[in-house]
Enzyme design. Structure first.
Site, PDB file in Angstrom:
ATOM      1  N   GLY A  51      16.419  30.792  12.843  1.00 18.02           N
ATOM      2  CA  GLY A  51      17.790  31.301  13.343  1.00 18.02           C
ATOM      3  C   GLY A  51      18.521  30.176  14.195  1.00 18.02           C
ATOM      4  O   GLY A  51      17.832  29.037  14.372  1.00 18.02           O
ATOM      5  N   CYS A  78       9.787  29.171  13.232  1.00 17.99           N
ATOM      6  CA  CYS A  78      10.723  28.267  13.849  1.00 17.99           C
ATOM      7  C   CYS A  78      11.274  29.120  15.105  1.00 17.99           C
ATOM      8  O   CYS A  78      10.538  29.617  16.185  1.00 17.99           O
ATOM      9  CB  CYS A  78      11.780  27.859  12.916  1.00 17.99           C
ATOM     10  N   TYR A  79      12.581  29.624  14.991  1.00 16.77           N
ATOM     11  CA  TYR A  79      13.403  30.577  15.995  1.00 16.77           C
ATOM     12  C   TYR A  79      12.358  31.614  16.124  1.00 16.77           C
ATOM     13  O   TYR A  79      11.986  32.168  17.393  1.00 16.77           O
ATOM     14  CB  TYR A  79      14.659  30.930  15.604  1.00 16.77           C
ATOM     15  N   HIS A 165       9.138  25.301   8.025  1.00 13.74           N
ATOM     16  CA  HIS A 165       9.517  26.160   7.671  1.00 13.74           C
ATOM     17  C   HIS A 165       8.555  26.380   6.204  1.00 13.74           C
ATOM     18  O   HIS A 165       8.719  25.435   5.035  1.00 13.74           O
ATOM     19  CB  HIS A 165      11.232  26.064   6.847  1.00 13.74           C
ATOM     20  N   GLU A 167       8.670  28.605   3.652  1.00  5.80           N
ATOM     21  CA  GLU A 167       9.697  28.977   2.378  1.00  5.80           C
ATOM     22  C   GLU A 167      10.462  27.933   1.580  1.00  5.80           C
ATOM     23  O   GLU A 167      10.591  28.328   0.605  1.00  5.80           O
ATOM     24  CB  GLU A 167      10.514  30.222   3.010  1.00  5.80           C
ATOM     25  N   SER A 219      30.939  43.686 -17.921  1.00  4.86           N
ATOM     26  CA  SER A 219      31.765  42.238 -17.743  1.00  4.86           C
ATOM     27  C   SER A 219      31.309  41.321 -18.857  1.00  4.86           C
ATOM     28  O   SER A 219      32.076  40.420 -18.946  1.00  4.86           O
ATOM     29  CB  SER A 219      31.760  41.606 -16.368  1.00  4.86           C
ATOM     30  N   GLY A 220      30.153  41.718 -19.677  1.00  9.11           N
ATOM     31  CA  GLY A 220      29.611  40.624 -20.510  1.00  9.11           C
ATOM     32  C   GLY A 220      28.525  39.767 -19.727  1.00  9.11           C
ATOM     33  O   GLY A 220      27.863  39.200 -20.372  1.00  9.11           O
ATOM     34  N   GLY A 221      28.358  40.106 -18.666  1.00 10.27           N
ATOM     35  CA  GLY A 221      27.306  39.233 -17.804  1.00 10.27           C
ATOM     36  C   GLY A 221      25.900  39.906 -17.751  1.00 10.27           C
ATOM     37  O   GLY A 221      25.952  41.217 -18.242  1.00 10.27           O
ATOM     38  N   VAL A 222      25.085  39.405 -17.180  1.00 18.00           N
ATOM     39  CA  VAL A 222      23.594  40.088 -17.250  1.00 18.00           C
ATOM     40  C   VAL A 222      23.726  41.039 -16.013  1.00 18.00           C
ATOM     41  O   VAL A 222      22.865  42.314 -16.304  1.00 18.00           O
ATOM     42  CB  VAL A 222      22.525  39.002 -17.013  1.00 18.00           C
ATOM     43  N   ASP A 223      24.287  41.022 -15.146  1.00 21.05           N
ATOM     44  CA  ASP A 223      24.213  41.997 -13.961  1.00 21.05           C
ATOM     45  C   ASP A 223      24.611  43.352 -14.375  1.00 21.05           C
ATOM     46  O   ASP A 223      24.102  44.493 -14.239  1.00 21.05           O
ATOM     47  CB  ASP A 223      24.724  41.554 -12.691  1.00 21.05           C
ATOM     48  N   SER A 224      25.947  43.491 -14.673  1.00 19.03           N
ATOM     49  CA  SER A 224      26.364  44.662 -14.995  1.00 19.03           C
ATOM     50  C   SER A 224      25.859  45.321 -16.333  1.00 19.03           C
ATOM     51  O   SER A 224      25.530  46.501 -16.385  1.00 19.03           O
ATOM     52  CB  SER A 224      28.177  44.631 -15.510  1.00 19.03           C
ATOM     53  N   LYS A 365      18.505  37.462  -8.568  1.00 19.18           N
ATOM     54  CA  LYS A 365      19.137  37.371  -9.985  1.00 19.18           C
ATOM     55  C   LYS A 365      17.740  37.047 -11.052  1.00 19.18           C
ATOM     56  O   LYS A 365      17.761  37.645 -12.043  1.00 19.18           O
ATOM     57  CB  LYS A 365      20.004  35.823 -10.149  1.00 19.18           C
TER      58      LYS A 365
END
Ligand code: XMP
Length: 509
Positions: A51, A78-79, A165, A167, A219-224, A365
């Site tokens: 942080g 770290c923090y 870090h 990650e 929407s045509g996208g992958v999420d919806s 995603k």
């Protein structure tokens, strides 16, 4: 699960991703989340994120009592490490030698946290403060030139801290450190996979919407698309999808939505042909933000109108992803200055009396893509590049007309077709054509031409916050250019955009 407490590091999300990639479910929660939230996750271990604060600064976020009281293993990063020390009687102070970037650490004591890792290796540091004195019961397990406690442990209590870090990709053995923590120290079972999430999501939707109609905007996208497929598995015919064709889509997109959803998945689909309405509202508008505003508002009005026609509609399914959820609840993270207003299908009015269901709100995603594949969504849909909500309106510079949209659609289709044919579609994260408001002189046969310019843009990026222009092969660019000027009426010049972000943005508007 592994609970990650968020202290506002820009890397907090990455910790969660790494733990999930290692096969254990993880969630990021605010450092001050209530105990019921934590208990619901049945934690087997806790990670404290980094942080931007100093532990001794006034108002700095502290370690919750439940962490101190629990018997769970705790890893401070770290923090997080500084917090552990601060609360257990160690000493943290500003360091004269700030460490940013690569550092080589040396392992100085055996510990399960650092098992199977070379005794000297490179890590990524990013800290101003450092630990001066360890709390009682702790001992150093690794050192760096500027940190006598690059890693430290209280093995009996199973509390560990890292000054670096693990990650980020710049710590090549970071994955192993996290792996050691979750398997050797927390003793997690480790079978979590994104596809496992499908059954849980389906059950949750059934509980959230026990009766009544459910609508979902595609929407045509992958999420919806993935959100809609999950809802369909959960509630079948009670789901109606709405797809608004705003006339600003790419070639063949509207047809593909109905082919996939209506014909293939047999989902009730309402397609609204609103192209004329959108074009009328956009007539003469050239300012990008004005375009976004008009398109966003128009979408909402049309969507409301359609939803009202559905009797009994009580729920709305949205494809909100985890990064958006995290951003909206983050403590203290520097809020990015608004460069562009990003309208998404999600921007629906608060006064719509629909209860919102967000089945993807815990997924990243790549996990949504994995779920999409498991649900049978066609591969080319799963791997589709993101497409902005305002669509071609922000890729057609200047005033919008149907003719100019057709010119852009044609050029864009040629570029994407050739990019796919060259096997490079998935090697880029976004690729598209832009129609410039610039005419220039050319020669075709024996004639002088004065015609439009198409810009080609392809970028590689990890997070769309920064991006580099893709080094596409000259042969491919040559073919795309020659096809566009020969096949697209009214275009006599093609240029390739070689700007990175920053200072440019990915889109041209
Ligand atoms: P920029 O152009 O800001 O784009 O570098 C970063 C990412 O955001 C997308 N983008 C949008 N998405 N509505 C959207 O839904 C918008 O108004 C919008 N503007 C940019 C862009 O395509 C890229 O993926």
């Amino acid at each position: 699960a592994i609970v990650v407490l968020d202290y506002g590091s820009q890397y907090s999300q990455l910790i969660v991703r790494r733990v999930r990639e290692a096969g254990v479910y993880s969630e990021l929660v605010r450092f001050d989340a209530d105990e019921a939230t934590i208990a619901a996750l049945k934690p087997k271990g806790v990670i404290l994120s980094g942080g931007p604060n100093s532990v001794y600064a006034e108002g700095a976020p502290q370690l919750p009592d439940w962490v101190l009281a629990s018997n769970l293993p705790v890893l401070g990063i770290c923090y997080g490490l500084q917090l552990q020390a601060h609360h257990l009687g160690g000493k943290v102070a500003p360091s004269n030698d700030r460490e940013f970037g690569h550092a080589v650490i040396t392992i100085t004591a055996e510990s399960p946290l650092l098992a199977d890792i070379p005794s000297e290796h490179s890590v990524w540091m990013s800290h101003g403060d450092r630990l001066e004195t360890l709390p009682a019961g702790w001992h150093p397990i690794a050192v760096s030139p500027n940190s006598p406690y690059a890693a430290a442990a209280d093995e009996a209590r199973r509390w560990y801290g890292l000054q670096f870090h693990p990650e980020v990709v710049h710590s090549p053995y970071g994955k192993q450190v996290l792996h050691n923590f979750i398997y050797r120290i927390c003793e997690c079972a480790g079978s979590w996979q994104p596809s496992q999430f499908i059954q849980e999501a389906v059950e949750r939707i059934q509980q959230q919407a026990p009766s009544g109609q459910v609508i979902c905007a595609l929407s045509g996208g992958v999420d919806s698309a993935v959100a809609a497929l999950l809802a369909h598995q959960a509630i079948g015919e009670r789901l109606t999808c709405i797809f608004v064709d705003n006339g600003l889509l790419r070639r063949g997109e509207a047809e593909q939505v109905s082919r996939t959803f209506r014909d293939h998945f047999q989902i009730e689909l309402i397609t609204v042909d609103a192209a004329e309405e959108f074009l009328a509202a956009l007539a003469g508008v050239t300012d990008p933000e004005q375009k976004r505003k008009i398109i966003g508002e128009k979408f909402i009005r049309i969507f409301e109108r359609e939803a009202r026609n559905l009797d009994d509609a009580a729920y709305l399914v949205q494809g909100t992803l985890y990064p958006d959820v995290i951003e909206s609840t983050a403590p203290d993270r520097n809020v990015a200055v608004k460069i562009k207003t990003h309208h998404n299908v999600g921007g629906l009015p608060a006064d719509m009396k629909l209860k919102v269901i967000e089945p993807l709100r815990m997924l990243f995603k790549d996990e949504v893509r994995a779920a999409g594949l498991a649900l049978g969504l066609p591969e080319d849909w799963v791997w589709r590049h993101p497409f902005p909500g305002p669509g071609l309106a922000v890729r057609l510079l200047g005033a919008i007309s149907f003719e100019r949209l057709e010119t852009l659609r044609h050029a864009d289709a040629i570029f994407l077709e050739e990019l796919r044919a060259a096997g490079l579609y998935r090697a880029t994260q976004q690729a598209f054509a832009v129609l410039l408001p610039v005419q220039s002189v050319g020669v075709m046969g024996d004639y002088r031409t004065y015609a439009d310019t198409i810009a080609i843009r392809a970028v590689s990026t990890e997070d769309f916050m920064t991006a580099d222009w893709a080094r596409l092969p000259y042969e491919l660019l040559a073919k795309v250019s020659s096809r566009i000027v020969n096949e697209v009426t009214g275009v006599n010049r093609v240029v390739y955009d070689i700007s990175s972000k920053p200072p440019a943005t990915i889109e041209w508007e």
